[in-house]
Design a protein around this motif. Sequence first.
Motif, PDB file in Angstrom:
ATOM      1  N   VAL A  53      28.953  36.399  33.967  1.00 49.70           N
ATOM      2  CA  VAL A  53      28.331  37.572  33.901  1.00 49.70           C
ATOM      3  C   VAL A  53      27.606  37.790  34.489  1.00 49.70           C
ATOM      4  CG1 VAL A  53      28.188  40.053  33.416  1.00 49.70           C
ATOM      5  CG2 VAL A  53      30.623  38.912  32.869  1.00 49.70           C
ATOM      6  N   THR A  54      26.372  37.230  34.028  1.00 42.60           N
ATOM      7  CA  THR A  54      24.475  36.969  33.847  1.00 42.60           C
ATOM      8  C   THR A  54      24.505  36.509  34.728  1.00 42.60           C
ATOM      9  OG1 THR A  54      24.579  36.486  31.588  1.00 42.60           O
ATOM     10  CG2 THR A  54      22.757  36.061  32.805  1.00 42.60           C
ATOM     11  N   ALA A  55      25.068  34.825  35.364  1.00 46.17           N
ATOM     12  CA  ALA A  55      24.791  34.100  36.533  1.00 46.17           C
ATOM     13  C   ALA A  55      25.493  35.075  37.908  1.00 46.17           C
ATOM     14  CB  ALA A  55      25.525  33.255  36.811  1.00 46.17           C
ATOM     15  N   VAL A  56      26.170  35.979  37.865  1.00 46.96           N
ATOM     16  CA  VAL A  56      26.642  37.002  38.877  1.00 46.96           C
ATOM     17  C   VAL A  56      25.534  37.816  39.400  1.00 46.96           C
ATOM     18  CG1 VAL A  56      27.594  38.447  39.942  1.00 46.96           C
ATOM     19  CG2 VAL A  56      28.472  36.330  38.924  1.00 46.96           C
ATOM     20  N   ASP A  65      34.100  42.821  35.105  1.00 46.32           N
ATOM     21  CA  ASP A  65      34.289  42.057  34.692  1.00 46.32           C
ATOM     22  C   ASP A  65      35.612  42.798  34.046  1.00 46.32           C
ATOM     23  OD1 ASP A  65      34.568  40.250  31.832  1.00 46.32           O
ATOM     24  OD2 ASP A  65      32.594  40.933  31.956  1.00 46.32           O
ATOM     25  N   VAL A  66      36.576  41.861  33.949  1.00 45.93           N
ATOM     26  CA  VAL A  66      37.545  42.324  34.339  1.00 45.93           C
ATOM     27  C   VAL A  66      38.803  41.540  33.045  1.00 45.93           C
ATOM     28  CG1 VAL A  66      39.613  42.657  35.249  1.00 45.93           C
ATOM     29  CG2 VAL A  66      38.200  42.520  36.684  1.00 45.93           C
ATOM     30  N   ILE A 220      35.070  38.924  39.552  1.00 47.47           N
ATOM     31  CA  ILE A 220      34.400  38.924  40.491  1.00 47.47           C
ATOM     32  C   ILE A 220      33.613  39.477  41.212  1.00 47.47           C
ATOM     33  CG2 ILE A 220      36.299  40.490  43.006  1.00 47.47           C
ATOM     34  CD1 ILE A 220      38.407  40.802  41.245  1.00 47.47           C
ATOM     35  N   GLY A 221      33.616  39.488  42.243  1.00 45.70           N
ATOM     36  CA  GLY A 221      31.845  39.130  43.387  1.00 45.70           C
ATOM     37  C   GLY A 221      31.889  39.922  44.144  1.00 45.70           C
ATOM     38  N   VAL A 222      31.386  41.071  44.847  1.00 41.69           N
ATOM     39  CA  VAL A 222      31.155  41.145  45.770  1.00 41.69           C
ATOM     40  C   VAL A 222      29.867  41.313  47.029  1.00 41.69           C
ATOM     41  CG1 VAL A 222      32.237  42.940  48.006  1.00 41.69           C
ATOM     42  CG2 VAL A 222      33.017  43.079  45.177  1.00 41.69           C
ATOM     43  N   LYS A 223      29.919  40.219  48.043  1.00 39.57           N
ATOM     44  CA  LYS A 223      28.612  40.293  48.352  1.00 39.57           C
ATOM     45  C   LYS A 223      28.235  41.845  49.581  1.00 39.57           C
ATOM     46  CE  LYS A 223      29.389  35.495  47.903  1.00 39.57           C
ATOM     47  NZ  LYS A 223      29.115  33.768  48.726  1.00 39.57           N
ATOM     48  N   GLU A 224      29.189  42.145  49.674  1.00 39.35           N
ATOM     49  CA  GLU A 224      28.461  42.992  51.193  1.00 39.35           C
ATOM     50  C   GLU A 224      29.118  44.470  50.201  1.00 39.35           C
ATOM     51  OE1 GLU A 224      27.848  45.244  54.632  1.00 39.35           O
ATOM     52  OE2 GLU A 224      27.509  42.366  54.185  1.00 39.35           O
ATOM     53  N   LEU A 225      28.250  45.636  50.841  1.00 40.84           N
ATOM     54  CA  LEU A 225      28.658  47.530  50.033  1.00 40.84           C
ATOM     55  C   LEU A 225      29.089  47.558  51.491  1.00 40.84           C
ATOM     56  CD1 LEU A 225      28.252  49.209  48.724  1.00 40.84           C
ATOM     57  CD2 LEU A 225      25.961  49.765  49.179  1.00 40.84           C
ATOM     58  N   GLU A 226      28.658  47.819  52.551  1.00 40.77           N
ATOM     59  CA  GLU A 226      29.064  48.675  53.890  1.00 40.77           C
ATOM     60  C   GLU A 226      30.485  48.137  54.166  1.00 40.77           C
ATOM     61  OE1 GLU A 226      27.679  50.849  54.829  1.00 40.77           O
ATOM     62  OE2 GLU A 226      26.052  50.629  53.853  1.00 40.77           O
ATOM     63  N   VAL A 272      45.180  46.470  34.225  1.00 40.90           N
ATOM     64  CA  VAL A 272      44.173  45.643  33.869  1.00 40.90           C
ATOM     65  C   VAL A 272      43.078  46.619  33.117  1.00 40.90           C
ATOM     66  CG1 VAL A 272      42.099  45.412  36.039  1.00 40.90           C
ATOM     67  CG2 VAL A 272      44.165  44.801  36.441  1.00 40.90           C
ATOM     68  N   GLU A 273      42.114  46.106  32.680  1.00 37.21           N
ATOM     69  CA  GLU A 273      40.954  46.891  31.556  1.00 37.21           C
ATOM     70  C   GLU A 273      39.832  46.189  31.908  1.00 37.21           C
ATOM     71  OE1 GLU A 273      41.397  45.945  27.740  1.00 37.21           O
ATOM     72  OE2 GLU A 273      43.207  46.854  27.206  1.00 37.21           O
ATOM     73  N   VAL A 274      38.678  47.390  32.972  1.00 33.82           N
ATOM     74  CA  VAL A 274      37.460  46.675  33.512  1.00 33.82           C
ATOM     75  C   VAL A 274      36.353  47.264  31.994  1.00 33.82           C
ATOM     76  CG1 VAL A 274      35.464  47.861  34.495  1.00 33.82           C
ATOM     77  CG2 VAL A 274      38.310  47.526  35.698  1.00 33.82           C
ATOM     78  N   VAL A 275      35.494  45.892  31.740  1.00 34.94           N
ATOM     79  CA  VAL A 275      34.654  46.225  30.572  1.00 34.94           C
ATOM     80  C   VAL A 275      33.768  46.761  31.159  1.00 34.94           C
ATOM     81  CG1 VAL A 275      33.483  44.341  28.832  1.00 34.94           C
ATOM     82  CG2 VAL A 275      36.438  44.621  29.786  1.00 34.94           C
ATOM     83  N   ASN A 276      33.092  45.890  32.664  1.00 34.07           N
ATOM     84  CA  ASN A 276      31.769  46.368  33.404  1.00 34.07           C
ATOM     85  C   ASN A 276      32.198  46.290  34.667  1.00 34.07           C
ATOM     86  OD1 ASN A 276      29.084  47.123  33.124  1.00 34.07           O
ATOM     87  ND2 ASN A 276      28.177  45.317  32.742  1.00 34.07           N
TER      88      ASN A 276
END
Length: 278
Positions: A53-56, A65-66, A220-226, A272-276
Amino acid sequence: MLASIKKAKDSYKAHSKKEDVRKVIRDEVIEMALKENFSDRVRLANAYMDEVVTAVKRLNIHGVDVRAVVSTKLLVGTASGFLKVITEVGMHWDPVLDLPYVPGSSIKGILRSNALELCKEKKSEECVKYVLKLFGSGEIFAEAEEVFGFKGFTTEAHVGKVVVTNAYPTELSEGKLFAGDIVNPHYYKENKVVENEYEVEPVPVKSLAIRKGVKFRFVIGVKELEDAKKLSKLLFNYDLKKPSELVFLLLTYSFSKGIGAKSSRGYGYMDVEVVNLW
């Protein structure tokens, strides 16, 4: 767990005169696994995910963070994973953490597959293109015109803009990781395929599954917003502020349908629980 299996193998000679040595070893391994204390390894996996998480975040990548709780028994990697030669039911296993895991590539594939199904229901070519842009595309889409029914539809192979880590157990259920499971070989008798189903004499084969209530954690990381915004609007008619919101919506939908093997028989359902979410 790896040490337990080595111990079971070392007992091979002691049982070498018995007809079914494999059954003896399998029963020993299953008994050891059910009694094994995974607490330290689970804490280590949780600490590892903290570092991820810190690295992402330091890479300025939007993410989520799931934590997902197994609501039924879970099977992953049954076809060829670790334990296949012992219990006949494989399992993805991390040799460093000495824990089972759900591959990030599998989770990403589930998200993409369900997103494409939703696009197909909406008969939206634009929707499909945004799914492939975000989640990647490969040779499977070479015949995309036939798969999706859009004339002249083409796509090029690329990795996509969504990154999914492996999911590791980070919280046990009543102090345990595994539950016993059973596989019935219905169409075999004396190691031969039966011609008449009335001849079947199913003998239960013991195996292992992830226990109900175990909690898995992954990022899960997402690099694109649009692109994520446009896909969210097309799929859910929702104006998101963060691309990770789209991932959470797809994840909740996908996990409610089950993951891993035998989902059609009630295995692999997760809440599913989302922590952050950032």
